[in-house]
Each structure stands twice: as C-alpha cells, then as structure tokens.
Scaffold this active site. Structure first.
Site, PDB file in Angstrom:
ATOM      1  N   GLU A 155      15.990   4.770 -14.115  1.00 35.96           N
ATOM      2  CA  GLU A 155      15.322   3.845 -13.446  1.00 35.96           C
ATOM      3  C   GLU A 155      13.929   4.631 -13.123  1.00 35.96           C
ATOM      4  O   GLU A 155      12.621   4.062 -13.216  1.00 35.96           O
ATOM      5  CB  GLU A 155      15.873   3.507 -12.103  1.00 35.96           C
ATOM      6  CG  GLU A 155      16.775   2.592 -12.397  1.00 35.96           C
ATOM      7  CD  GLU A 155      18.033   2.481 -11.484  1.00 35.96           C
ATOM      8  OE1 GLU A 155      17.924   3.037 -10.227  1.00 35.96           O
ATOM      9  OE2 GLU A 155      19.159   2.058 -11.631  1.00 35.96           O
TER      10      GLU A 155
ATOM     11  N   SER B 106      28.185   1.940 -13.767  1.00 36.40           N
ATOM     12  CA  SER B 106      29.164   0.736 -13.584  1.00 36.40           C
ATOM     13  C   SER B 106      30.599   1.672 -13.239  1.00 36.40           C
ATOM     14  O   SER B 106      31.806   1.002 -13.551  1.00 36.40           O
ATOM     15  CB  SER B 106      29.439  -0.273 -14.548  1.00 36.40           C
ATOM     16  OG  SER B 106      28.243  -0.981 -14.576  1.00 36.40           O
TER      17      SER B 106
ATOM     18  N   LYS C 200      20.114   4.931  -4.386  1.00 39.59           N
ATOM     19  CA  LYS C 200      18.935   4.351  -4.903  1.00 39.59           C
ATOM     20  C   LYS C 200      17.893   3.753  -3.787  1.00 39.59           C
ATOM     21  O   LYS C 200      18.041   4.548  -2.768  1.00 39.59           O
ATOM     22  CB  LYS C 200      19.363   2.997  -5.848  1.00 39.59           C
ATOM     23  CG  LYS C 200      20.294   3.703  -7.081  1.00 39.59           C
ATOM     24  CD  LYS C 200      20.500   2.582  -8.024  1.00 39.59           C
ATOM     25  CE  LYS C 200      21.542   3.236  -9.129  1.00 39.59           C
ATOM     26  NZ  LYS C 200      21.448   2.357 -10.315  1.00 39.59           N
TER      27      LYS C 200
ATOM     28  N   GLU D 116      24.305   8.933 -18.501  1.00 37.93           N
ATOM     29  CA  GLU D 116      24.186   7.435 -17.981  1.00 37.93           C
ATOM     30  C   GLU D 116      23.668   6.567 -18.812  1.00 37.93           C
ATOM     31  O   GLU D 116      22.358   6.437 -19.236  1.00 37.93           O
ATOM     32  CB  GLU D 116      23.404   7.501 -16.742  1.00 37.93           C
ATOM     33  CG  GLU D 116      23.838   8.324 -15.628  1.00 37.93           C
ATOM     34  CD  GLU D 116      23.345   7.600 -14.250  1.00 37.93           C
ATOM     35  OE1 GLU D 116      24.405   7.551 -13.467  1.00 37.93           O
ATOM     36  OE2 GLU D 116      22.100   7.317 -14.007  1.00 37.93           O
TER      37      GLU D 116
ATOM     38  N   HIS E 125      16.485  10.110 -13.718  1.00 38.51           N
ATOM     39  CA  HIS E 125      17.219   8.984 -13.517  1.00 38.51           C
ATOM     40  C   HIS E 125      16.437   7.959 -14.629  1.00 38.51           C
ATOM     41  O   HIS E 125      15.478   7.952 -14.480  1.00 38.51           O
ATOM     42  CB  HIS E 125      17.432   8.532 -12.240  1.00 38.51           C
ATOM     43  CG  HIS E 125      18.443   7.336 -12.009  1.00 38.51           C
ATOM     44  ND1 HIS E 125      18.186   5.991 -12.631  1.00 38.51           N
ATOM     45  CD2 HIS E 125      19.596   7.350 -11.712  1.00 38.51           C
ATOM     46  CE1 HIS E 125      19.228   5.017 -12.344  1.00 38.51           C
ATOM     47  NE2 HIS E 125      20.160   5.958 -12.063  1.00 38.51           N
TER      48      HIS E 125
ATOM     49  N   ASN F 219      24.766   7.619  -5.618  1.00 37.82           N
ATOM     50  CA  ASN F 219      23.324   7.457  -5.732  1.00 37.82           C
ATOM     51  C   ASN F 219      22.925   6.116  -5.004  1.00 37.82           C
ATOM     52  O   ASN F 219      23.341   5.083  -5.715  1.00 37.82           O
ATOM     53  CB  ASN F 219      23.085   7.360  -7.429  1.00 37.82           C
ATOM     54  CG  ASN F 219      21.504   6.914  -7.493  1.00 37.82           C
ATOM     55  OD1 ASN F 219      20.756   6.990  -6.356  1.00 37.82           O
ATOM     56  ND2 ASN F 219      21.055   6.844  -8.673  1.00 37.82           N
TER      57      ASN F 219
ATOM     58  N   GLY G 212      24.351  -0.286 -13.501  1.00 30.08           N
ATOM     59  CA  GLY G 212      24.356  -1.938 -12.792  1.00 30.08           C
ATOM     60  C   GLY G 212      24.594  -3.091 -13.471  1.00 30.08           C
ATOM     61  O   GLY G 212      24.316  -4.087 -12.767  1.00 30.08           O
TER      62      GLY G 212
HETATM   63  P1  PGA Z   1      25.777   1.895 -11.144  1.00 32.07           P
HETATM   64  O1  PGA Z   1      24.481   3.044 -11.129  1.00 32.07           O
HETATM   65  O2  PGA Z   1      27.003   2.595 -10.848  1.00 32.07           O
HETATM   66  O3  PGA Z   1      25.407   1.251 -10.067  1.00 32.07           O
HETATM   67  O4  PGA Z   1      26.006   1.418 -12.473  1.00 32.07           O
HETATM   68  C1  PGA Z   1      24.750   4.482 -11.568  1.00 32.07           C
HETATM   69  C2  PGA Z   1      23.333   5.084 -11.702  1.00 32.07           C
HETATM   70  O5  PGA Z   1      22.432   4.665 -11.964  1.00 32.07           O
HETATM   71  O6  PGA Z   1      23.704   6.265 -11.236  1.00 32.07           O
END
Ligand code: PGA
Length: 252
Positions: free
Chosen positions: A96, A210, A11, A164, A94, A9, A170
């Site tokens: 976010e 992560s 982003k 998630e 997601h 992803n 993140g």
């Molecule tokens: P990350 O993000 O691996 O940077 O923690 C995962 C995601 O938001 O899909």
C-alpha cells in the site's frame, strides 16, 4: 530453529481506546504462544499500545520508518522516535505504501538499513500484482524487489521478509498453500544466492494476504512459511486463533 512470528498490521484502523481494549482482550489468549507476537500500529497509537501491552508477550511495531535521524521530512517518523517507546519492529515497503505513496525499492532499502542500524527489525514486504502473476513474472518481480530492497544489508537474518501477493491483500482471496509455499521457497533460495546458504536457513519469512483463523493452519504447515503478516484478521479476537495455530481451536 526458526521461531515463527505472527504480526498484525492494523493499517489505518483503531483508536487509542479500541486498540488498547483489543490488546487487553487478546493478552490472556496469546500468552502461551509458541511464536513471537506483535502488532504494527499507526504511529500515533504507539505510546498507548506500548502501555497497553506492557507485561505481555505482545510486541509493538510501526507501519513505516524513515531513514534519516531527523530533518525536514513532514509526516515521517524516525528510528529514535520509535525507540523512545521500545518499538521492536517496523514494516517497510508494504504494497500500500508502494501503490499509494510512491515508495520505491531504493527507499525500502534505505528504510530497512536505518531500522537495522537502530536495532529495529524491519519487516520488508515483497510481492507481485495479479497482472504480474498472470504474466508469469512473479519471480522476476520479487527478485528485483529483493536485489534492490535488500542491497548491502550486512546481516540478513536480522530482517523479517513478508511475502504478500498484492492480489491477496484485503481481497479475501488467499494464496493457496502451494502458491504461498512455492514463492516463499523461491524467496529463501534467493536469500541463499544473494547472501549465503546458512542465511537462507535462518531468515524468517512470513506470508501475508487474507490470512485468517480458517486458513492459517494450512499455510503455517508449509515448510518454508514461518509466520504471517495479518491485516483484517488482526483487528478482532480472531488474531488469537492465528497466533495459536499450533493448538486446538477454541471456537470451532
Ligand atoms: P490482509 O492484509 O490480511 O487484510 O489481507 C495483510 C497485509 O496487508 O499486511
């Protein structure tokens, strides 16, 4: 019988130039993957990334999709627009999108159903915040996200679910193997309850938050974890290490 699925992803990262360069670099490193491989990329990069991934085993996905065929929805992307470029997946819901853009479980449900009707696999994200985990409401939160977000879906096995935990995204704080397995096993049992036991056996459930080259093997060894949704670590060559989690490491 569940084929593992590792998806990046991106982003709001990469450009047509840097993205294509990464795909070209990764293609030979992931060509013998025993899992399905995809990058979900910013909408404007989809044409260039589908071109860059041509002839490889890397599929291209979107980071969101709208439920209407067309209309006055400034800033949104329709299924038809994605299909024009052979897009196979779309992330939906997601955290976010939920946190910064006000997306709701009802909207998630509409987006997921539209994607399915168009033949695009929705990757539906669920997960609890740190406060919710500390309050002991992880399961209640995820149950609600699933009951509303996955309502009236005819064939749930055509959906990919990504668990998630918001506190792991993140942050560098990955869920432990046990935490991830416990919650994903719960999600699977909910699929059994809401849909059918056989559906629960067949639905692909990813872990995200992560996940990286160092921790992917432990996570992927868990019986209910079928893959990963990878943010930060999908922006570098490290992504190949995750895709090849079932093979000896190449860079120590
Ligand atoms: P990350 O993000 O691996 O940077 O923690 C995962 C995601 O938001 O899909």
């Amino acid at each position: 019988m569940r084929k593992p699925f590792i998806a990046g992803n991106w982003k709001m990262h990469m450009t047509a130039e840097t993205g294509a360069a990464l795909i070209k670099e990764l293609a030979p490193l992931v060509k013998d993957a025993n899992c399905d491989v995809a990058f979900c990329v910013p909408a404007i990069l989809i044409p260039a990334m589908t071109e860059a991934a041509k002839g490889t085993n890397i599929a291209i996905g979107a980071e969101n999709v709208h439920w209407e065929k067309e209309g006055a929805y400034t800033g949104e992307i329709s299924c038809d627009m994605l299909l024009e470029y052979g897009v196979k997946y779309a992330i939906v819901g997601h955290s976010e999108r939920r946190q910064y853009f006000g997306e709701t479980d009802l909207g998630v449900n509409k987006r997921a159903k539209a994607a399915l009707a168009a033949g695009i696999t929705p990757i539906v994200c669920v997960g609890e915040t740190l406060a919710e985990r500390l309050a002991g409401s992880t399961e209640a939160v995820i149950r609600e996200q699933m009951e509303v977000g996955l309502a009236e879906i005819e064939d749930i096995t055509k959906v990919v679910i990504a668990y998630e935990p918001v506190w792991a995204i993140g942050t560098g704080v990955v869920a432990t193997n046990e935490q991830a397995e416990e919650t994903i096993a719960f999600i699977r049992s909910e699929i059994g309850r809401i849909f059918c036991p056989k559906c629960a056996e067949n639905v692909i459930i990813q872990y995200g938050g992560s996940m990286n080259a160092a921790n992917c093997r432990g996570l992927m060894a868990q019986p209910d974890i079928d893959g990963g949704l990878i943010g930060g670590a999908s922006l570098t060559k490290d992504f190949a290490e995750i895709v090849n989690y079932d093979k000896p490491r190449t860079n120590g």
